[in-house]
Design a protein around this motif. Structure first.
Motif, short mmCIF file in Angstrom:
data_model
loop_
_atom_site.label_atom_id
_atom_site.label_comp_id
_atom_site.label_asym_id
_atom_site.label_seq_id
_atom_site.Cartn_x
_atom_site.Cartn_y
_atom_site.Cartn_z
N LEU A 332 0.85 -1.19 0.00
CA LEU A 332 0.00 0.00 0.00
C LEU A 332 0.89 1.24 0.00
CD1 LEU A 332 -2.67 -0.84 2.73
CD2 LEU A 332 -2.62 -1.53 0.33
N CYS A 333 0.42 2.26 -0.70
CA CYS A 333 1.11 3.54 -0.61
C CYS A 333 0.94 4.05 0.82
CB CYS A 333 0.51 4.53 -1.60
SG CYS A 333 0.93 6.25 -1.21
N PRO A 334 2.02 4.45 1.51
CA PRO A 334 1.88 4.87 2.90
C PRO A 334 1.00 6.11 3.04
CG PRO A 334 4.13 5.22 2.10
CD PRO A 334 3.40 4.49 1.02
N LYS A 335 0.86 6.86 1.96
CA LYS A 335 0.09 8.09 2.04
C LYS A 335 -1.39 7.87 1.69
CE LYS A 335 -0.40 12.65 2.01
NZ LYS A 335 0.09 13.69 2.87
N CYS A 336 -1.67 7.37 0.49
CA CYS A 336 -3.07 7.26 0.07
C CYS A 336 -3.64 5.87 0.33
CB CYS A 336 -3.22 7.62 -1.41
SG CYS A 336 -2.45 6.43 -2.54
N ARG A 337 -2.75 4.92 0.64
CA ARG A 337 -3.13 3.55 0.99
C ARG A 337 -3.85 2.82 -0.13
NH1 ARG A 337 -5.90 5.20 5.79
NH2 ARG A 337 -4.43 6.49 6.92
N LEU A 354 7.79 8.61 -6.51
CA LEU A 354 6.47 9.13 -6.16
C LEU A 354 5.44 8.03 -6.29
CD1 LEU A 354 6.56 12.45 -8.20
CD2 LEU A 354 7.22 12.10 -5.83
N CYS A 355 4.41 8.10 -5.46
CA CYS A 355 3.30 7.18 -5.59
C CYS A 355 2.63 7.46 -6.93
CB CYS A 355 2.31 7.37 -4.46
SG CYS A 355 0.72 6.56 -4.75
N SER A 356 2.33 6.40 -7.66
CA SER A 356 1.75 6.60 -8.98
C SER A 356 0.30 7.06 -8.89
CB SER A 356 1.88 5.32 -9.79
OG SER A 356 0.65 4.69 -9.95
N ARG A 357 -0.27 6.94 -7.73
CA ARG A 357 -1.67 7.32 -7.57
C ARG A 357 -1.80 8.74 -7.02
NH1 ARG A 357 -7.42 5.99 -7.94
NH2 ARG A 357 -8.12 7.83 -6.88
N CYS A 358 -1.07 9.06 -5.96
CA CYS A 358 -1.29 10.34 -5.29
C CYS A 358 -0.09 11.27 -5.39
CB CYS A 358 -1.65 10.12 -3.82
SG CYS A 358 -0.28 9.51 -2.84
N ASN A 359 0.98 10.81 -6.02
CA ASN A 359 2.18 11.63 -6.21
C ASN A 359 2.91 11.98 -4.91
OD1 ASN A 359 2.47 11.77 -8.94
ND2 ASN A 359 1.05 13.48 -9.16
ZN LIG Z 1 -0.30 7.17 -2.86
#
Ligand SMILES: [Zn+2]
Ligand SMILES: [Zn+2]
Length: 390
Positions: A332-337, A354-359
């Motif tokens: 999981l992305c630690p930020k947007c999960r 960078l997270c590909s979902r939330c940057n």
């Molecule tokens: Zn993310």
């Protein structure tokens, strides 16, 4: 009939309608012009529009998820569509007038509109196979991007040469019902041949080799297997769970997950740094037993209203489940999960931090040592959330 079926029916219907319209125009114009080539040209325009619509839709979807375009659909399809429509420039009854009249080369509005965009995109894809991507996905199967690049380049080079030999040297060809309109050398194909050879030599043979991901699928398999093996028997008995949950508390205070770390920012920087160093010392594994419903919020994607879409991998858009994803893990992305297959996440981390979902920037400690959830556990988690929603 559920919504998915409904969407498929609409899709098939609109494809049929577009094809029907162009078939009709083709028949009428073909009869008027007394030309089979005109008829086929109209039909090909219809098919081109449907394909292009599909490409645009996929690009939009990938943009939304900020995903890399390293799939067979984007890497291999366009160049062959471009080649096919360029070749049809020798046959087309529409927009086929040579703009380079007086030379031996051929360029028409047909080849500019229908051939060139896909050839340009195809060349760029080939370049990315050598320079940007580690792997290309065929469905869920990942294949080394350089290998695909070599094969693709050679196939394109031989395909064009083979076509020219057939077109200019094989006599039988002219007995077919589709008769070429002219015999100029197509500028599109010539440019593609030159650019493919250049990319093959410059980026392929002499370009730098990219590093391969360190977290292999084998490694994830071993880890998730060990994990499931270790933990599944303890799930059933409730007194033990009590026990386990206390041990989990001590565990989580020792190894603070990043999401938790973010929320407790009142802590001094020094403590959080020591915590993070401890985290990196050993891979963080979430055993089956540690998932109680109280914990689920830690795995909840940051979205207002959760739907099944929120639990799909941000790279391949597939819902993690068994047995399809046997041997793969979820990160999981630690930020947007939002979730990603561990192998795909690792691959993405090769080219971006960078997270590909939330940057959000993924901390380097997390990149080296991401928390991997087994697919088995993750499906328990999302089923729980989806059940609650109903
Ligand atoms: Zn993310
Ligand atoms: Zn995936």
């Amino acid at each position: 009939m559920n919504f998915g079926d409904f969407k498929t029916v609409v899709k098939i219907k609109s494809v049929a309608i577009v094809l029907g319209i162009f078939l009709l125009i083709g028949i009428i114009h073909g009869i008027i012009a007394d030309s089979f080539n005109v008829f086929v040209s109209w039909l090909l325009i219809g098919i081109w529009l449907i394909y292009s619509f599909k490409v645009l839709k996929n690009i939009k979807q990938y943009r939304e998820f900020n995903s890399p375009h390293n799939t067979a659909f984007f890497s291999i399809g366009p160049v062959f569509v471009g080649i096919f429509y360029s070749i049809w420039g020798n046959f087309t009854g529409l927009l086929g007038e040579n703009l380079l009249e007086g030379s031996n080369l051929y360029l028409s509005w047909w080849s500019i509109l229908f051939g060139f965009p896909y050839l340009a995109y195809g060349s760029y894809s080939l370049y990315r196979c050598f320079k940007k991507y580690n792997v290309i996905y065929f469905g869920t199967k990942a294949i080394n991007a350089r290998t695909i690049g070599y094969i693709l380049a050679l196939v394109v080079i031989f395909y064009i040469i083979f076509y020219w030999i057939i077109f200019y040297a094989v006599i039988d060809f002219y007995d077919s019902i589709i008769i070429p309109v002219h015999f100029y050398v197509d500028l599109n194909l010539l440019l593609l041949l030159i650019s493919t050879i250049l990319i093959f030599i410059v980026s392929g043979l002499f370009g730098t080799q990219r590093r391969l991901p360190t977290l292999t699928r084998d490694y994830i398999t071993r880890r998730t297997n060990r994990l499931n093996h270790l933990t599944s028997p303890q799930r059933t008995s409730s007194p033990r769970r009590q026990n386990v949950s206390t041990s989990r508390t001590t565990r989580s205070s020792r190894i603070t997950p990043i999401s938790q770390r973010r929320s407790t920012q009142t802590r001094t920087k020094t403590t959080s740094r020591t915590v993070s160093r401890k985290t990196t010392a050993k891979p963080t594994i979430i055993p089956q037993r540690s998932i109680s419903s109280r914990d689920f919020s830690k795995y909840k994607p940051k979205a207002g209203l959760l739907s099944v879409e929120d639990f799909k991998c941000i790279f391949c858009f597939k819902l993690p489940k068994l047995p399809e994803d046997n041997g793969r893990g979820i990160i999981l992305c630690p930020k947007c999960r939002y979730p990603a297959h561990a192998d795909e996440f690792k691959d993405w981390m090769q080219s971006s931090n960078l997270c590909s979902r939330c940057n959000a920037i993924i901390p380097s400690s997390y990149r080296r040592n991401p928390k991997i959830i087994s697919v088995k556990n993750y499906s328990i988690i999302y089923r729980n959330f989806l059940k609650k929603n109903k």
